[in-house]
Design a protein around this motif. Sequence first.
Motif, PDB file in Angstrom:
ATOM      1  N   CYS A  87       5.716 -15.219  26.763  1.00 63.42           N
ATOM      2  CA  CYS A  87       5.467 -15.244  28.202  1.00 63.42           C
ATOM      3  C   CYS A  87       6.707 -15.778  28.915  1.00 63.42           C
ATOM      4  O   CYS A  87       7.264 -16.799  28.498  1.00 63.42           O
ATOM      5  CB  CYS A  87       4.263 -16.145  28.490  1.00 63.42           C
ATOM      6  SG  CYS A  87       3.962 -16.451  30.237  1.00 63.42           S
TER       7      CYS A  87
ATOM      8  N   ASN B 230       2.227 -13.913  22.843  1.00 63.32           N
ATOM      9  CA  ASN B 230       1.092 -13.048  23.141  1.00 63.32           C
ATOM     10  C   ASN B 230       1.192 -11.790  22.300  1.00 63.32           C
ATOM     11  O   ASN B 230       2.289 -11.310  22.032  1.00 63.32           O
ATOM     12  CB  ASN B 230       1.112 -12.629  24.622  1.00 63.32           C
ATOM     13  CG  ASN B 230       0.798 -13.770  25.548  1.00 63.32           C
ATOM     14  OD1 ASN B 230      -0.331 -13.928  25.963  1.00 63.32           O
ATOM     15  ND2 ASN B 230       1.801 -14.582  25.885  1.00 63.32           N
TER      16      ASN B 230
ATOM     17  N   ARG C  55       0.656  -3.995  33.281  1.00 58.61           N
ATOM     18  CA  ARG C  55       0.777  -5.357  33.813  1.00 58.61           C
ATOM     19  C   ARG C  55      -0.090  -6.380  33.074  1.00 58.61           C
ATOM     20  O   ARG C  55      -0.920  -7.068  33.672  1.00 58.61           O
ATOM     21  CB  ARG C  55       0.487  -5.381  35.305  1.00 58.61           C
ATOM     22  CG  ARG C  55       1.336  -4.392  36.068  1.00 58.61           C
ATOM     23  CD  ARG C  55       1.900  -4.763  37.378  1.00 58.61           C
ATOM     24  NE  ARG C  55       1.905  -6.104  37.825  1.00 58.61           N
ATOM     25  CZ  ARG C  55       2.978  -6.906  37.822  1.00 58.61           C
ATOM     26  NH1 ARG C  55       4.122  -6.479  37.357  1.00 58.61           N
ATOM     27  NH2 ARG C  55       2.917  -8.114  38.301  1.00 58.61           N
TER      28      ARG C  55
ATOM     29  N   ASN D 122      -1.275  -9.830  31.244  1.00 58.83           N
ATOM     30  CA  ASN D 122      -1.077 -11.242  31.577  1.00 58.83           C
ATOM     31  C   ASN D 122      -1.061 -12.096  30.323  1.00 58.83           C
ATOM     32  O   ASN D 122      -1.620 -11.718  29.287  1.00 58.83           O
ATOM     33  CB  ASN D 122      -2.183 -11.741  32.506  1.00 58.83           C
ATOM     34  CG  ASN D 122      -2.108 -11.101  33.872  1.00 58.83           C
ATOM     35  OD1 ASN D 122      -1.041 -10.770  34.353  1.00 58.83           O
ATOM     36  ND2 ASN D 122      -3.256 -10.910  34.491  1.00 58.83           N
ATOM     37  N   CYS D 123      -0.468 -13.259  30.433  1.00 57.08           N
ATOM     38  CA  CYS D 123      -0.396 -14.222  29.334  1.00 57.08           C
ATOM     39  C   CYS D 123      -1.797 -14.756  29.040  1.00 57.08           C
ATOM     40  O   CYS D 123      -2.545 -15.105  29.959  1.00 57.08           O
ATOM     41  CB  CYS D 123       0.537 -15.369  29.721  1.00 57.08           C
ATOM     42  SG  CYS D 123       0.622 -16.689  28.483  1.00 57.08           S
TER      43      CYS D 123
ATOM     44  N   CYS E  59      -1.401 -18.951  30.102  1.00 56.21           N
ATOM     45  CA  CYS E  59      -1.231 -19.415  31.487  1.00 56.21           C
ATOM     46  C   CYS E  59      -1.707 -18.407  32.534  1.00 56.21           C
ATOM     47  O   CYS E  59      -1.829 -18.749  33.706  1.00 56.21           O
ATOM     48  CB  CYS E  59       0.221 -19.807  31.756  1.00 56.21           C
ATOM     49  SG  CYS E  59       1.364 -18.412  31.880  1.00 56.21           S
ATOM     50  N   GLY E  60      -1.958 -17.153  32.126  1.00 53.77           N
ATOM     51  CA  GLY E  60      -2.448 -16.152  33.055  1.00 53.77           C
ATOM     52  C   GLY E  60      -1.383 -15.453  33.882  1.00 53.77           C
ATOM     53  O   GLY E  60      -1.685 -14.533  34.638  1.00 53.77           O
ATOM     54  N   GLU E  61      -0.129 -15.844  33.743  1.00 57.44           N
ATOM     55  CA  GLU E  61       0.968 -15.198  34.488  1.00 57.44           C
ATOM     56  C   GLU E  61       1.253 -13.813  33.917  1.00 57.44           C
ATOM     57  O   GLU E  61       0.971 -13.537  32.749  1.00 57.44           O
ATOM     58  CB  GLU E  61       2.241 -16.048  34.403  1.00 57.44           C
ATOM     59  CG  GLU E  61       2.178 -17.352  35.140  1.00 57.44           C
ATOM     60  CD  GLU E  61       2.143 -17.183  36.642  1.00 57.44           C
ATOM     61  OE1 GLU E  61       2.872 -16.303  37.169  1.00 57.44           O
ATOM     62  OE2 GLU E  61       1.391 -17.923  37.287  1.00 57.44           O
ATOM     63  N   ALA E  62       1.834 -12.951  34.747  1.00 49.42           N
ATOM     64  CA  ALA E  62       2.200 -11.608  34.305  1.00 49.42           C
ATOM     65  C   ALA E  62       3.269 -11.694  33.212  1.00 49.42           C
ATOM     66  O   ALA E  62       4.233 -12.463  33.340  1.00 49.42           O
ATOM     67  CB  ALA E  62       2.725 -10.792  35.479  1.00 49.42           C
ATOM     68  N   LEU E  63       3.091 -10.903  32.151  1.00 49.12           N
ATOM     69  CA  LEU E  63       4.081 -10.883  31.073  1.00 49.12           C
ATOM     70  C   LEU E  63       5.347 -10.135  31.474  1.00 49.12           C
ATOM     71  O   LEU E  63       6.412 -10.351  30.895  1.00 49.12           O
ATOM     72  CB  LEU E  63       3.482 -10.281  29.803  1.00 49.12           C
ATOM     73  CG  LEU E  63       2.416 -11.132  29.117  1.00 49.12           C
ATOM     74  CD1 LEU E  63       1.820 -10.381  27.942  1.00 49.12           C
ATOM     75  CD2 LEU E  63       3.003 -12.468  28.665  1.00 49.12           C
TER      76      LEU E  63
ATOM     77  N   GLN F 126       7.507  -9.337  34.985  1.00 51.84           N
ATOM     78  CA  GLN F 126       7.602  -9.696  36.387  1.00 51.84           C
ATOM     79  C   GLN F 126       8.621  -8.853  37.146  1.00 51.84           C
ATOM     80  O   GLN F 126       8.872  -9.097  38.317  1.00 51.84           O
ATOM     81  CB  GLN F 126       7.916 -11.190  36.513  1.00 51.84           C
ATOM     82  CG  GLN F 126       6.824 -12.022  35.871  1.00 51.84           C
ATOM     83  CD  GLN F 126       7.140 -13.493  35.799  1.00 51.84           C
ATOM     84  OE1 GLN F 126       8.296 -13.908  35.943  1.00 51.84           O
ATOM     85  NE2 GLN F 126       6.127 -14.289  35.569  1.00 51.84           N
TER      86      GLN F 126
END
Length: 144
Positions: free
Chosen positions: A9, A16, A26, A28-29, A32-36, A38
């Motif tokens: 991530c 991941n 798109r 996500n991790c 943490c839920g952030e986009a892998l 960006q």
Amino acid sequence: MSTSLTLSCPACLATNRVAQERLGGRPNCGRCGEALFQGKPVALDQAGFDRMLANTELPLVVDFWAEWCGPCKMMAPVFERTAASLEPQARFIKVDTEAAPALAQRYAIRSIPTLILFKGGREVARQSGALDQRSLESWISSAL
């Protein structure tokens, strides 16, 4: 049965596993839920770089640069646009050689900007000097 890849991530560096057919969707991790992905380069220090290199099965395109370097400043927007257009085919990373001198020494960075493409944790191509977007995309394509 789908093939999956491991990716670090860009936000938390957690590893991941993502199915290849989902790379463009798109993802996500899981931590943490952030986009892998960006659509921009990931700035990393030495520890982050080492973790990304060890835990990401995608090719890594690394820009070794420094804040004081004029050609590096010219190259930065080109590198960003290329990251936006080529992700998720590769992960784009920026390493500040002033902040990570041991990493610059490990890869024998003699001039900046220097771009290195890694596949499977190994260097497969190197290019020194600023490039325009077409040349950068061509260099990456030929090395992939």
